[in-house]
Design an enzyme around this catalytic site. Structure first.
Site, short mmCIF file in Angstrom:
data_model
loop_
_atom_site.label_atom_id
_atom_site.label_comp_id
_atom_site.label_asym_id
_atom_site.label_seq_id
_atom_site.Cartn_x
_atom_site.Cartn_y
_atom_site.Cartn_z
N HIS A 1 35.23 7.40 34.15
CA HIS A 1 34.60 8.69 34.42
C HIS A 1 35.63 9.81 34.26
O HIS A 1 36.84 9.58 34.31
CB HIS A 1 33.99 8.70 35.82
CG HIS A 1 32.75 7.87 35.91
ND1 HIS A 1 31.99 7.76 37.05
CD2 HIS A 1 32.12 7.09 34.99
CE1 HIS A 1 30.95 6.97 36.84
NE2 HIS A 1 31.02 6.54 35.59
N GLU B 1 36.69 12.22 36.15
CA GLU B 1 37.67 12.43 37.22
C GLU B 1 38.82 11.43 37.11
O GLU B 1 39.98 11.75 37.38
CB GLU B 1 37.01 12.24 38.60
CG GLU B 1 35.87 13.18 38.90
CD GLU B 1 34.53 12.61 38.46
OE1 GLU B 1 34.44 12.02 37.37
OE2 GLU B 1 33.56 12.76 39.22
N THR C 1 1.18 3.43 12.04
CA THR C 1 2.13 4.17 11.20
C THR C 1 2.98 3.22 10.37
O THR C 1 3.24 3.46 9.19
CB THR C 1 3.03 5.07 12.09
OG1 THR C 1 2.20 6.04 12.72
CG2 THR C 1 4.10 5.78 11.29
N ASP D 1 2.65 3.73 6.48
CA ASP D 1 3.77 4.43 5.82
C ASP D 1 5.00 3.58 5.57
O ASP D 1 5.89 3.99 4.82
CB ASP D 1 4.22 5.64 6.68
CG ASP D 1 3.13 6.67 6.85
OD1 ASP D 1 2.14 6.61 6.10
OD2 ASP D 1 3.27 7.53 7.74
N GLY E 1 -1.90 10.47 20.91
CA GLY E 1 -2.99 10.76 21.84
C GLY E 1 -2.83 10.03 23.17
O GLY E 1 -3.07 10.60 24.23
N ALA E 2 -2.39 8.77 23.09
CA ALA E 2 -2.21 7.98 24.31
C ALA E 2 -1.13 8.61 25.20
O ALA E 2 -1.29 8.70 26.42
CB ALA E 2 -1.85 6.54 23.97
C1 AOF Z 1 31.06 11.01 37.55
N1 AOF Z 1 31.85 11.24 36.49
O1 AOF Z 1 32.35 11.10 34.35
C2 AOF Z 1 30.31 10.22 35.10
C3 AOF Z 1 29.48 10.03 36.21
O2 AOF Z 1 27.87 2.88 35.21
P1 AOF Z 1 28.89 3.90 35.56
O3 AOF Z 1 29.93 3.37 36.52
O4 AOF Z 1 29.54 4.54 34.35
O5 AOF Z 1 28.14 5.05 36.36
C4 AOF Z 1 27.24 5.88 35.70
C5 AOF Z 1 26.69 6.90 36.66
O6 AOF Z 1 27.77 7.58 37.27
C6 AOF Z 1 25.88 7.99 35.95
O7 AOF Z 1 24.51 7.67 35.85
C7 AOF Z 1 26.10 9.19 36.83
O8 AOF Z 1 25.29 9.15 37.97
C8 AOF Z 1 27.56 8.95 37.21
N2 AOF Z 1 28.33 9.44 36.08
N3 AOF Z 1 29.87 10.43 37.41
O9 AOF Z 1 31.42 11.37 38.66
C9 AOF Z 1 31.56 10.87 35.28
N4 AOF Z 1 29.97 9.81 33.89
ZN ZN Z 2 32.32 8.58 38.80
#
Ligand code: AOF
Ligand code: ZN
Length: 342
Positions: free
Chosen positions: A54, A56, A199, A203, A277-278
């Site tokens: 992530h 952070e 479709t 197509d 439509g659905a």
């Molecule tokens: C953060 N910072 O950069 C992201 C976050 O499966 P994981 O561990 O990657 O977690 C995904 C979830 O974490 C994502 O759906 C969202 O809620 C959070 N993502 N959070 O603090 C990040 N990518």
């Molecule tokens: Zn995170």
């Protein structure tokens, strides 16, 4: 902590970083900027997609201890869970951050709660700075996490009198090359492309994302075919140009549940009229992208059927938010006028 204009500048930087992440992914695009006690930026990061660290965590690794006592600017509330990776709230605590400013609260029920965890541990936490901008980066993801299903964009092409094919079934091409190139650009922004068996039989579409020169992009949306009729062995959707999912039923709700399980955040619905439509009838179309060609046919199938509407008062009304021309054709983007569509 930094003054308001500095805070906006730092969050803007975090948003710029976030935008480097993949636009189509199970995970959101997230950016982070870490500032030391002396106001120096000591670490930056963005999330490069599901399975990678992530934002952070990337920024903390860059800061290497210099963020202790400082402030984190993050475009999404730090996560509180162990998913594919560990909880960011805990990582920020371990690194000794004194304050956290985030833009968008996390709509993911299994990841939310980071702000509360940080506050309980004595960190100063502020949310909502440039929240709309942060949401704008992850519109489909935010929708999908809030509603528990992918966002659905229904695309069709029609003549000015609303025909998507002529009386003999011919439908290639209603719109010109510029409009068709735009379809590929927008198609690339969805995790899946969905059509009905009708479709496929009529197509034989490839349903891949291609450049104007015909070459395919590396990342292809999942191709999804909905319906009970058999898809012929030689159909293009069965080739290996992209992954294909055959759903042998006609239930939009069940189809979206299957796609939600696969972490698809946006579906590009491309017909035909019965499937459209659905979805419309089930209230499962969140955006309409209509390409209108300045041509008349006077006969032939409409873009959508089976709405069961008998009188004008029952019309499905839409709110247009963008009208653009592509060569001779007009693209209208519109949203349903229901209250909860973000
Ligand atoms: C953060 N910072 O950069 C992201 C976050 O499966 P994981 O561990 O990657 O977690 C995904 C979830 O974490 C994502 O759906 C969202 O809620 C959070 N993502 N959070 O603090 C990040 N990518
Ligand atoms: Zn995170």
């Amino acid at each position: 902590m930094a003054g308001p204009s500095t805070e906006v500048a730092l969050m803007t930087r975090a948003l710029t970083l976030a935008a480097h992440g993949p636009a189509v992914d199970p995970n959101p695009r997230v950016g982070a900027v870490l500032v030391s006690t002396t106001g120096e930026v000591v670490g930056e990061g963005f999330h490069a997609g599901a399975g990678t660290p992530h934002a952070e965590i990337v920024a903390l690794a860059r800061a290497g201890g210099r963020a202790a006592g400082g402030t984190a600017y993050v475009t999404l509330e730090p996560c509180n869970h162990t998913g594919r990776t560990g909880p960011c709230a805990q990582a920020l605590l371990d690194a000794g951050l004194a304050a956290v400013v985030f833009a968008q609260p996390d709509p993911n029920p299994s990841a939310a709660g980071g702000a509360a965890t940080l506050r309980a541990a004595g960190v100063r936490v502020t949310g909502g700075l440039l929240e709309a901008e942060a949401r704008g980066l992850n519109e489909a993801w935010t929708f999908a996490l809030r509603h528990g299903r992918p966002r659905v964009v229904w695309k069709f092409a029609a003549t000015l009198d609303g025909r998507s094919a002529a009386a003999d079934g011919t439908s290639r091409w209603i719109t010109g090359p510029q409009a068709r190139a735009d379809v590929h650009t927008l198609r690339a922004g969805s995790g899946a492309v969905l059509v009905g068996t009708g479709t496929v039989l009529a197509d034989d579409p490839a349903l891949t994302v291609r450049r104007p020169d015909g070459t395919r992009l590396d990342r292809q949306p999942l191709r999804v075919v909905l319906g009970r009729r058999a898809v012929p062995a030689g159909a293009r959707v069965r080739d290996d140009a992209a992954e294909t999912l055959l759903l042998t039923h006609r239930d939009p709700v069940a189809a979206l549940a299957t796609l939600a399980e696969r972490e698809i955040r946006q579906v590009w619905l491309e017909g035909g009229p019965t499937v459209a439509g659905a979805f419309v009838q089930a209230g499962l179309v969140d955006e309409v992208v209509a390409y209108l060609a300045p041509a008349l046919l006077g006969a032939g199938p409409a873009a959508v059927t089976g709405l069961g509407i008998a009188t004008l008062a029952e019309a499905v009304r839409l709110e247009p938010f963008d009208v653009t021309t592509f060569g001779p054709d007009i693209r209208v983007r519109a949203r349903p006028t229901r209250p909860d569509r973000t």
